[in-house]
Design an enzyme around this catalytic site. Structure first.
Site, PDB file in Angstrom:
ATOM      1  N   LYS A  62       0.818  -1.228   0.000  1.00 49.42           N
ATOM      2  CA  LYS A  62       0.000   0.000   0.000  1.00 49.42           C
ATOM      3  C   LYS A  62       0.851   1.277   0.000  1.00 49.42           C
ATOM      4  O   LYS A  62       0.450   2.296  -0.554  1.00 49.42           O
ATOM      5  CB  LYS A  62      -0.969  -0.001   1.188  1.00 49.42           C
ATOM      6  CG  LYS A  62      -2.041  -1.080   1.080  1.00 49.42           C
ATOM      7  CD  LYS A  62      -3.023  -1.000   2.240  1.00 49.42           C
ATOM      8  CE  LYS A  62      -3.990  -2.178   2.205  1.00 49.42           C
ATOM      9  NZ  LYS A  62      -5.015  -2.100   3.267  1.00 49.42           N
ATOM     10  N   ASP A  98     -10.462   2.107   2.214  1.00 50.66           N
ATOM     11  CA  ASP A  98     -10.639   1.616   3.588  1.00 50.66           C
ATOM     12  C   ASP A  98     -11.352   2.663   4.450  1.00 50.66           C
ATOM     13  O   ASP A  98     -12.097   2.323   5.369  1.00 50.66           O
ATOM     14  CB  ASP A  98      -9.283   1.302   4.232  1.00 50.66           C
ATOM     15  CG  ASP A  98      -8.658   0.036   3.663  1.00 50.66           C
ATOM     16  OD1 ASP A  98      -9.400  -0.841   3.194  1.00 50.66           O
ATOM     17  OD2 ASP A  98      -7.413  -0.066   3.695  1.00 50.66           O
TER      18      ASP A  98
END
Ligand code: ATR
Length: 280
Positions: A62, A98
């Site tokens: 990420k 998220d």
């Protein structure tokens, strides 16, 4: 469509998205790509060249994806992490779904109105997404961030406080600090990895006695579906919610970004549950 990670074979995202395509009668496919650390930039250039619409990005990529894209959304900027890439007219756009996933999961748990005070356990990547979601949510005034390594809690609290204008207070993950933090708090979020499979008997709380009625305990962990922390919350009269929905909604958001279609959320949740059951 796909997901890049390392390792990635265990990912349940392919089942979740492919079931969604099937349910909508779309001729699309989502596959897992095992990409080595250091190769993320080249992988993303590859998907652009191949005409792939976009990818999810999972552990440990990420951060590398964040530095490899051409543009970043505010959520990606705030978390320093990209979990979804969309190819927009040849440009790689990095999102962090998220943040949205956590917000929607709370809504689905019935928390339309968030409490003024929340407590967050952990200061890693997952905690950053939660901290930003809470710090930009209506109604939240104060977030106490407790972490084993107190310096990381301090860094995260300073940065999120500055970014969101809300009050973020750091502390250590000790029994006294937890008790004090939970006074007047309506929400406790576990964003540490403690309690995750296979360490299913572990809880991030040094002691469960500060938990009680009126508190919602949100555990980001989804394997197992009922963690030790959730059991402790139930036993003490608090309301426990597991992490599956955050996974569903971060995926649903990515689906919408790639396809423009409304994601069939219930189909996606069922597919995930099946995939997780089969894998563990
Ligand atoms: P993620 O991206 O999933 O958040 P991470 O960045 O490695 O992963 O963060 C893991 C979090 O779990 C951190 O807050 C970590 O605490 P430290 O910052 O002190 O490392 C926390 N964590 C992991 N194992 C732990 C343990 N045994 N006890 C307490 N906290 C733990």
């Amino acid at each position: 469509m796909g997901v890049i990670g390392h390792p990635v074979a265990h990912s349940a995202s392919p089942q979740m998205h492919n079931e969604a395509f099937r349910a909508l009668g779309m001729d699309w496919i989502y596959v897992a790509f095992d990409v080595r650390p250091g190769d993320v930039k080249r992988a993303l250039e590859g998907i652009r060249a191949l005409g792939v619409r976009g990818v999810n990005v999972t552990v440990p990529h990420k951060g590398e994806a964040f530095t490899s894209v051409d543009e970043r959304t505010p959520e990606a900027m705030a978390t320093g992490a990209v979990n979804t890439v969309v190819v927009e007219e040849g440009r790689l756009v990095g999102h962090n779904t998220d943040v949205y996933g956590f917000r929607e999961a709370l809504r689905r748990a019935g928390l339309d109105h968030l409490p003024e005070k929340a407590v967050l356990l952990g200061a890693g990547g997952a905690a950053r997404a939660v901290a930003y979601a809470l710090g930009t949510a209506e109604g939240v005034r104060e977030v106490v961030v407790l972490n084993r390594t107190w310096e990381r809690a301090e860094r995260l609290a300073d940065e999120m406080g500055e970014r969101t204008g809300r009050r973020f207070l750091p502390g250590p993950l000790t029994e006294d600090a937890v008790r004090e933090a939970l006074e007047g708090a309506g929400l406790l979020v576990n964003a540490t990895s403690v309690g995750m499979h296979p360490e299913v008997d572990a809880s991030p709380l040094p002691s469960p006695y500060a938990l009680g009625p009126g508190l919602v305990v949100y555990d980001l962990i989804y394997i197992p579906p009922r963690t030790k922390l959730m059991q402790q919350a139930d036993e003490r009269g608090a309301r426990a919610v597991g992490g599956l929905d955050m996974l569903v909604y971060q995926g649903a958001r990515a689906f919408k970004l790639w396809t423009g279609m409304n994601p069939p959320v219930d189909v996606m949740r069922r597919a995930l549950e099946e995939a997780l059951k089969a894998g563990h």
